[in-house]
Design a protein around this motif. Structure first.
Motif, short mmCIF file in Angstrom:
data_model
loop_
_atom_site.label_atom_id
_atom_site.label_comp_id
_atom_site.label_asym_id
_atom_site.label_seq_id
_atom_site.Cartn_x
_atom_site.Cartn_y
_atom_site.Cartn_z
N ASP A 1 0.83 -1.20 0.00
CA ASP A 1 0.00 0.00 0.00
C ASP A 1 0.87 1.26 0.00
O ASP A 1 1.96 1.29 0.56
CB ASP A 1 -0.87 0.05 1.27
N PHE A 2 0.33 2.32 -0.60
CA PHE A 2 0.82 3.68 -0.36
C PHE A 2 -0.42 4.47 0.04
O PHE A 2 -1.24 4.83 -0.79
CB PHE A 2 1.47 4.27 -1.60
N ILE A 3 -0.55 4.73 1.34
CA ILE A 3 -1.74 5.37 1.88
C ILE A 3 -1.42 6.82 2.23
O ILE A 3 -0.46 7.10 2.94
CB ILE A 3 -2.24 4.64 3.14
N ALA A 4 -2.22 7.74 1.70
CA ALA A 4 -2.11 9.15 2.04
C ALA A 4 -3.14 9.49 3.10
O ALA A 4 -4.33 9.22 2.92
CB ALA A 4 -2.31 10.02 0.81
N LEU A 5 -2.69 10.06 4.22
CA LEU A 5 -3.58 10.54 5.26
C LEU A 5 -3.77 12.04 5.07
O LEU A 5 -2.79 12.80 5.09
CB LEU A 5 -2.99 10.28 6.65
N ILE A 6 -5.00 12.47 4.88
CA ILE A 6 -5.26 13.88 4.66
C ILE A 6 -6.31 14.37 5.65
O ILE A 6 -7.05 13.58 6.24
CB ILE A 6 -5.69 14.19 3.22
N GLY A 7 -6.38 15.68 5.81
CA GLY A 7 -7.34 16.30 6.71
C GLY A 7 -6.79 17.62 7.18
O GLY A 7 -5.61 17.93 7.00
N ALA A 8 -7.64 18.41 7.80
CA ALA A 8 -7.24 19.73 8.28
C ALA A 8 -6.24 19.61 9.42
O ALA A 8 -6.07 18.53 10.01
CB ALA A 8 -8.47 20.51 8.73
N ASN A 9 -5.57 20.71 9.73
CA ASN A 9 -4.70 20.72 10.90
C ASN A 9 -5.49 20.31 12.13
O ASN A 9 -6.62 20.78 12.35
CB ASN A 9 -4.12 22.12 11.13
N GLY A 10 -4.91 19.43 12.96
CA GLY A 10 -5.59 18.98 14.16
C GLY A 10 -6.57 17.85 13.94
O GLY A 10 -7.26 17.44 14.88
N SER A 11 -6.63 17.32 12.72
CA SER A 11 -7.60 16.25 12.44
C SER A 11 -7.16 14.90 12.96
O SER A 11 -7.97 13.96 13.06
CB SER A 11 -7.86 16.15 10.93
N GLY A 12 -5.86 14.75 13.28
CA GLY A 12 -5.38 13.48 13.83
C GLY A 12 -4.41 12.73 12.96
O GLY A 12 -4.08 11.58 13.26
N LYS A 13 -3.91 13.35 11.89
CA LYS A 13 -3.04 12.63 10.95
C LYS A 13 -1.74 12.15 11.62
O LYS A 13 -1.37 10.98 11.50
CB LYS A 13 -2.70 13.53 9.75
N THR A 14 -1.05 13.07 12.28
CA THR A 14 0.22 12.69 12.91
C THR A 14 -0.01 11.70 14.05
O THR A 14 0.75 10.74 14.22
CB THR A 14 0.95 13.94 13.44
N THR A 15 -1.08 11.90 14.81
CA THR A 15 -1.41 10.97 15.88
C THR A 15 -1.66 9.57 15.32
O THR A 15 -1.20 8.57 15.89
CB THR A 15 -2.63 11.46 16.67
N LEU A 16 -2.37 9.50 14.20
CA LEU A 16 -2.63 8.20 13.60
C LEU A 16 -1.35 7.54 13.13
O LEU A 16 -1.14 6.34 13.34
CB LEU A 16 -3.63 8.33 12.44
N LEU A 17 -0.46 8.29 12.50
CA LEU A 17 0.83 7.73 12.10
C LEU A 17 1.58 7.17 13.30
O LEU A 17 2.12 6.05 13.25
CB LEU A 17 1.68 8.81 11.42
N GLN A 18 1.63 7.94 14.38
CA GLN A 18 2.36 7.50 15.56
C GLN A 18 1.71 6.28 16.20
O GLN A 18 2.40 5.38 16.69
CB GLN A 18 2.48 8.65 16.55
#
Length: 239
Positions: free
Chosen positions: A38-55
């Motif tokens: 997979d190559f999955i792109a996580l998108i969303g506004a600032n504060g939507s949880g992207k970095t938290t989900l990666l971690q």
């Protein structure tokens, strides 16, 4: 928790995953499977949880719900938005990374040379790494990651602070990693980048996963919902 998974199958599986920081709920009810290749792109506004989900996917955060990994566990590396560059030469940044990754000493020089050549940095190997430009430092971080030969590479906004040339160079590296079979998950605000690189897009909104679709379907299916407002740049802060 581990799962017995074969080639071409699930590497990571999140079930009803949640992450909280005190009273703040950063993620809730996330269900996601990461398939090999997979190559999955996580998108969303600032504060939507992207970095938290990666971690959380990387196993760095305490959470509710379940995070399951394949057995044997896939090797994982994460490149942060502002990667930590050691106060060493470019060459020794690679050597230390390979030592930490457990690569046998006899293999480190050849693997470091190959990684730097691939990132276009071999001629700069004796330069202090912190004297590199921002784009060069990002490529060095990617070279270190690739040299460790991970099964999964997590990337937090890898081109956020780069000029167009730097972005193009990093995108080319990432595309080549995927072509070799590496699994990648990347947070990005660059929707064009998501279209160019990802086979799947995950959209987060206030810590909830509102979409998880093949890239072409994602950009065609959301004319009238909150995701569509985000794609058009019309999602207001108070919504």
């Amino acid at each position: 928790m581990s799962m017995d998974m074969g080639l071409g199958s699930t590497l990571l599986h999140l079930q009803d995953l949640g992450v909280s920081y005190g009273r703040l709920t950063a993620l809730q009810g996330v269900n996601l499977q990461v398939q090999r290749g997979d190559f999955i792109a996580l998108i969303g506004a600032n504060g939507s949880g992207k970095t938290t989900l990666l971690q959380a996917l990387h196993g760095l955060l305490p959470h509710s719900g379940t995070r399951s990994v394949a057995s044997p566990a896939p090797a994982q590396v994460m490149v942060f938005q502002r990667p930590f560059i050691l106060r060493l030469s470019v060459w020794n940044n690679l050597r230390v990374a390979l030592w930490l990754a457990g690569v046998p000493a006899a293999q480190r020089a050849a693997r470091a040379r190959e990684a730097l050549a691939r990132a276009g940095l071999l001629e700069l190997r004796e330069r202090p790494a912190r004297a590199l430009s921002g784009g060069q430092q990002q490529r060095l971080a990617l070279a270190r990651a690739w040299a460790a030969r991970p099964d999964i590479l997590f990337l937090d906004e890898p081109t956020a602070n780069l000029d167009p040339t730097g972005k193009k160079e990093v995108e080319a590296l990432l595309a080549s990693f995927r072509a070799e079979g590496m699994t990648l998950l990347m947070s990005t605000h660059n929707l064009g980048q998501a279209k160019r690189l990802a086979n799947r897009v995950v959209y987060l909104d206030h810590g909830r996963m509102l979409a998880n679709q093949a890239t072409a379907d994602f950009f065609n299916d959301h004319a009238d919902d909150r995701t569509g407002l985000f794609l058009k740049g019309e999602l207001k802060w108070d919504l």
